[in-house]
Design an enzyme around this catalytic site. Structure first.
Site, PDB file in Angstrom:
ATOM      1  N   GLY A   6       0.814  -1.211   0.000  1.00  0.00           N
ATOM      2  CA  GLY A   6       0.000   0.000   0.000  1.00  0.00           C
ATOM      3  C   GLY A   6       0.845   1.257   0.000  1.00  0.00           C
ATOM      4  N   GLU A  27       5.968   4.697   6.434  1.00  0.00           N
ATOM      5  CA  GLU A  27       6.615   3.685   7.267  1.00  0.00           C
ATOM      6  C   GLU A  27       5.988   2.355   6.876  1.00  0.00           C
ATOM      7  OE1 GLU A  27       6.049   2.272  11.661  1.00  0.00           O
ATOM      8  OE2 GLU A  27       7.070   4.209  11.661  1.00  0.00           O
ATOM      9  N   CYS A  68       5.519  -2.188  14.889  1.00  0.00           N
ATOM     10  CA  CYS A  68       6.429  -1.986  13.758  1.00  0.00           C
ATOM     11  C   CYS A  68       7.875  -2.251  14.149  1.00  0.00           C
ATOM     12  CB  CYS A  68       6.273  -0.577  13.207  1.00  0.00           C
ATOM     13  SG  CYS A  68       6.444   0.717  14.447  1.00  0.00           S
TER      14      CYS A  68
END
Length: 484
Positions: A210, A230, A266
Site C-alpha cells: 500500500g 513507514e 512496527c
C-alpha cells in the site's frame, strides 16, 4: 469550521477548504498553533473513557494498553506544541548585507523553514490513537502550519470518526481556520487526494504494498511531492557470544519483545541471530510455548498473518508452532542456520506482522558483519553483548548505516516520544531515511526552506526579524545566537 467526520465533506470541498486555510496556517504564530495542539490534547483527555471503550470494541486491544496509548497521544501533542514554540526546528539564519563579503557583495538574506501546505495523512491500524487520527503525523503537520486531510483506517472507523469529531471541536473552540482538518474514508479518495495539486505532502503507516502504491503516486505527479511512509521492518537482533553469559535474561527479553502486542508492533524483533546452541533453542521453545494466545487487531490482520506463517513454515524449521483458536493467536518460532539464511535473505527479511520470529544460528561472529552489510533498511537493529567484545565496534558501525535506531542490550519495542528519537530508516522501513515520524523532529517533514532577500523588516516573517519577537534561537551572521 463546519466539517464534521460523521458527515464527511466531499473530497473537493475538503481540498478547497484546506487550500484556503493553508496560507493562514503558514503565517500563523507558533504560539497559536501550539494552543491548537494543546486544545486537542485536552479534548482527548476529557473523553478518554469514551474513546477507550470504542477502541476496545473495534481493536481487541486491552484497556490498560489503550489507556496508556491515549496518554502517549496527548503527551506527543503537547510535546509538539512545546517544540513549535521553542522554534529551533525553524532553522533560522540571518545574514546581514555585507559589501565586503569574500565572494562578492552580499545582500541581506533571511532563511527559515515554512509550511508546505495541505498534507494527506493515512492513519495506521496498530496504534488506534498514537498513529491514527490525532497521532504524530497529524500533530507534526498541524504544528508545522499545514492543514490535514486525514484518511481514517477501516480497522477502527467508529473510533476514528469520534476522535476526528473531537479534534474538530477542539480546533473550532481554539479559533483555527475552517479547513484546518477534515476526514475522508475511502482508499479511492486518498489516492485522488494525493494526485491533487492542492496536496503538498503525504504520510502513511502500513504495508509495503500500500505504501509503495501511494509513494509512486506522490513521485509520479506532474509536480512530485514528499511522501513519508513507514512500511516494513524486521528489526534484527544480534546476540554476541558474550551475551550468553546471561542467556536466560536475553532469551526471555527477546520472546517478550516479539510477542508484545501480539507481534503487531512496527519495531517487533522478527529475526534473532544467536550462537549455535541446542540449549538456546530448547530454552526458547519453552519460553514461547508458555506465552498465552491473544486476539489480533482484526480479522484482516489475522488472515494476512496466517498467510505469512505458511510461508515461514515452508522456509524454516519450526521450533514452536503456534495456532489460531477462539482465544486468539499463540506465537510461533522458527530456526535456520546462517548459511541457509544467506541463501534466501529476501525471505528472511520479509516482515511477518504478528507473533512470529526466526532464530538464525551462527558459528563465527564475523558472519554477523557479512549479514549486516546485506541488511535492507530497518527501523531498528539491536546488539546484545559485552562492550569489550571484539566484533562489537565493527558490527555497530555497519548497522548504523542500515537502521534508524541502534540498540545495545535492550529491545526495540517501546518507542519513546522525545527529541532524540529516530523512528525511520532506509527502504522498506521508510521512504525517507533522513526523517523521523516520532518526536518533535517530525515537524521537519512538512516544511521547506525559503530565503527572503532585502525585504523591509516590516514585511518579514516574525521568525527572521532582527528584533526576534518569537524569542527563538537564530544564526546571525554565522553565529548561533540565543534569544535575548
Amino acid at each position: 469550521m463546519t466539517e464534521r467526520p460523521t458527515t464527511q465533506p466531499g473530497l473537493d470541498q475538503a481540498l478547497r477548504s484546506a487550500a484556503r486555510a493553508a496560507t493562514a496556517l503558514a503565517g500563523s504564530e507558533p504560539a497559536t498553533r501550539a494552543d491548537w495542539l494543546r486544545a486537542i490534547a485536552d479534548e482527548l483527555d476529557a473523553h478518554r473513557d469514551e474513546l477507550v471503550v470504542l477502541a476496545q470494541e473495534e481493536t481487541h486491544l486491552p484497556r490498560p494498553r489503550l489507556e496508556g496509548e491515549v496518554g502517549r497521544t496527548t503527551f506527543q501533542l503537547r510535546l509538539t506544541a512545546d517544540a513549535v514554540v521553542e522554534g529551533s526546528w525553524l532553522e533560522v539564519a540571518i545574514d546581514h548585507a555585507d559589501p565586503n563579503w569574500p565572494t562578492g557583495p552580499r545582500p541581506d538574506l533571511r532563511r527559515m523553514l515554512r509550511a508546505l501546505g495541505p498534507v494527506l495523512v493515512v492513519a495506521a491500524s496498530n496504534f488506534p490513537f498514537a498513529f491514527s487520527v490525532a497521532g504524530g503525523d497529524t500533530a507534526s503537520a498541524l504544528g508545522a502550519g499545514c492543514p490535514v486531510l486525514l484518511k481514517l483506517h477501516p480497522g477502527h472507523p467508529k473510533l476514528s470518526e469520534r476522535t476526528g469529531e473531537l479534534v474538530l471541536e477542539a480546533l473550532t473552540k481554539a479559533g483555527a481556520p475552517a479547513g484546518t482538518f477534515a476526514m475522508i474514508s475511502s482508499e479511492a479518495d486518498a489516492q485522488a487526494a494525493l494526485k491533487d495539486p492542492r496536496i503538498k505532502a503525504g504520510a502513511f503507516t502500513g504495508s509495503i504494498r500500500g505504501g509503495r502504491a501511494l509513494f509512486d503516486i506522490a513521485a509520479g505527479r506532474p509536480d512530485p511531492v514528499p511522501f513519508y511512509g513507514e512500511l516494513g521492518s524486521v528489526n534484527p537482533v544480534f546476540v554476541l557470544p558474550s551475551a550468553l553469559r546471561r542467556q536466560s535474561e536475553t532469551l526471555s527479553g527477546y520472546v517478550g519483545s516479539y510477542t508484545l502486542g501480539v507481534g503487531q508492533f512496527c519495531t517487533k524483533p522478527g529475526v534473532l541471530f544467536a550462537p549455535h546452541s541446542q540449549s538456546v533453542l530448547d530454552e526458547l521453545a519453552g519460553l514461547v510455548g508458555a506465552v498465552a494466545p491473544a486476539q489480533p487487531l482484526n480479522d484482516r490482520i489475522a488472515q494476512g498473518f496466517t498467510g505469512r506463517l505458511a510461508e515461514l513454515r515452508d522456509l524454516w524449521q519450526p521450533v514452536s508452532e503456534g495456532a489460531q483458536t477462539a482465544d486468539g493467536l499463540s506465537p510461533s518460532l522458527f530456526a535456520t542456520t546462517i548459511d541457509d539464511a544467506l541463501d534466501d535473505l529476501d525471505g528472511l527479511f520479509e516482515e511477518a506482522f504478528g507473533p512470529a520470529s526466526v532464530v538464525v544460528s551462527y558459528e563465527d561472529p564475523a558472519e554477523l558483519v557479512a549479514v549486516a552489510r546485506r541488511l535492507p533498511g530497518q527501523l531498528t537493529a539491536t546488539v546484545h553483548g559485552d562492550e569489550d567484545d571484539p566484533i562489537a565496534p565493527e558490527l555497530l558501525g555497519v548497522l548504523a548505516g542500515h537502521a534508524g535506531r541502534v540498540i545495545w542490550n535492550g529491545w526495540p519495542t517501546g518507542v519513546s516520544v522525545t527529541w532524540a528519537m529516530q523512528h525511520g530508516g532506509g527502504w522498506p522501513a521508510t521512504t525517507a531515511s533522513v526523517h523521523t515520524s516520532v518526536g518533535p523532529t517530525a515537524l521537519r517533514r512538512f516544511v521547506a526552506p525559503i530565503s527572503y532577500q532585502d525585504l523591509p523588516e516590516a514585511l518579514l516573517p516574525a521568525a527572521v526579524r532582527d528584533d526576534n519577537p518569537l524569542g527563538i534561537w537564530q544564526r546571525i551572521d554565522g553565529k548561533l545566537t540565543p534569544p535575548s
